[in-house]
Enzyme design. Structure first.
Site, PDB file in Angstrom:
ATOM      1  N   GLU A   1      -4.294 -33.011  35.066  1.00 55.13           N
ATOM      2  CA  GLU A   1      -4.996 -32.292  36.134  1.00 55.13           C
ATOM      3  C   GLU A   1      -5.963 -31.256  35.568  1.00 55.13           C
ATOM      4  O   GLU A   1      -7.102 -31.142  36.016  1.00 55.13           O
ATOM      5  CB  GLU A   1      -3.983 -31.584  37.057  1.00 55.13           C
ATOM      6  CG  GLU A   1      -2.991 -32.515  37.699  1.00 55.13           C
ATOM      7  CD  GLU A   1      -1.702 -32.720  36.905  1.00 55.13           C
ATOM      8  OE1 GLU A   1      -0.648 -32.896  37.535  1.00 55.13           O
ATOM      9  OE2 GLU A   1      -1.745 -32.699  35.652  1.00 55.13           O
TER      10      GLU A   1
ATOM     11  N   CYS B   1       2.293 -29.504  37.573  1.00 50.25           N
ATOM     12  CA  CYS B   1       3.152 -28.417  37.098  1.00 50.25           C
ATOM     13  C   CYS B   1       2.636 -27.086  37.664  1.00 50.25           C
ATOM     14  O   CYS B   1       1.557 -27.017  38.265  1.00 50.25           O
ATOM     15  CB  CYS B   1       3.192 -28.398  35.569  1.00 50.25           C
ATOM     16  SG  CYS B   1       1.686 -27.755  34.792  1.00 50.25           S
TER      17      CYS B   1
ATOM     18  N   ASN C   1      -3.237 -36.685  30.326  1.00 50.40           N
ATOM     19  CA  ASN C   1      -2.530 -35.686  29.538  1.00 50.40           C
ATOM     20  C   ASN C   1      -2.738 -35.956  28.053  1.00 50.40           C
ATOM     21  O   ASN C   1      -2.879 -37.094  27.625  1.00 50.40           O
ATOM     22  CB  ASN C   1      -1.044 -35.606  29.910  1.00 50.40           C
ATOM     23  CG  ASN C   1      -0.279 -36.901  29.826  1.00 50.40           C
ATOM     24  OD1 ASN C   1      -0.801 -37.973  30.115  1.00 50.40           O
ATOM     25  ND2 ASN C   1       0.979 -36.816  29.443  1.00 50.40           N
TER      26      ASN C   1
ATOM     27  N   GLU D   1      -1.080 -34.689  24.497  1.00 47.85           N
ATOM     28  CA  GLU D   1      -0.015 -33.948  23.841  1.00 47.85           C
ATOM     29  C   GLU D   1      -0.428 -33.489  22.448  1.00 47.85           C
ATOM     30  O   GLU D   1      -1.408 -33.968  21.890  1.00 47.85           O
ATOM     31  CB  GLU D   1       1.247 -34.813  23.748  1.00 47.85           C
ATOM     32  CG  GLU D   1       1.829 -35.119  25.104  1.00 47.85           C
ATOM     33  CD  GLU D   1       3.081 -35.960  25.044  1.00 47.85           C
ATOM     34  OE1 GLU D   1       3.741 -36.062  26.087  1.00 47.85           O
ATOM     35  OE2 GLU D   1       3.407 -36.529  23.975  1.00 47.85           O
TER      36      GLU D   1
END
Length: 147
Positions: free
Chosen positions: A62, A98, A49, A51
């Site tokens: 993902e 998510c 990930n 940010e």
């Protein structure tokens, strides 16, 4: 129904997801996620990930793995392993994809994509994307070739 993964392949994917997690850029949430996406041709694409202070441009592990693969011409996948935890903490819960990631993965893996959500190599939940995203919307809904 999805094809079964060998124990060796499952372990390799979980290890690759943990390795990818180390590269996560998470100055705001401090929640590191790593993913390892298995292409049908056997290649593995990893992601973490990333940010952003603006939040909206943040990208999940993902989708990072998925976009890397697609940008290299790979569009068919059989499994993904996902791991996540706060920096310096041990996983106490599995980290699932998510909703946005579920939809993006559905486009290229369909309902039979195996999803491994792991706390460790020995402690994981394995399911399919179809179970995580029932009635998913994909190419078949547009009467295009199914995944």
């Amino acid at each position: 129904m999805s094809a079964a993964l060998s124990a060796e392949t499952r372990t390799e994917l979980i290890r690759a997801a943990f390795a990818a997690r180390k590269f996560a850029y998470v100055p705001y949430s401090h929640f590191r996620v790593g993913a390892a996406l298995l292409a049908q041709d056997g290649r593995v694409f990893t992601g973490c990930n990333i940010e952003n202070a603006g939040y909206t441009p943040t990208n999940c592990a993902e989708r990072t793995a998925l976009f890397k693969a697609v940008s290299e011409g790979v569009t068919h996948f059989s499994a993904i392993a996902i791991v996540g935890s706060l920096e310096g903490k041990t996983n106490t819960l599995v980290t699932g994809p998510c909703g946005v990631c579920r939809q993006a993965l559905y486009e290229f893996g369909g309902p039979s994509l195996i999803v491994i959500m792991a706390k460790s190599e020995e402690d994981y939940v394995e399911t399919t994307l179809g179970e995580l995203l029932p009635y998913g919307f994909g190419p078949r809904n547009l009467e295009l070739d199914p995944v």
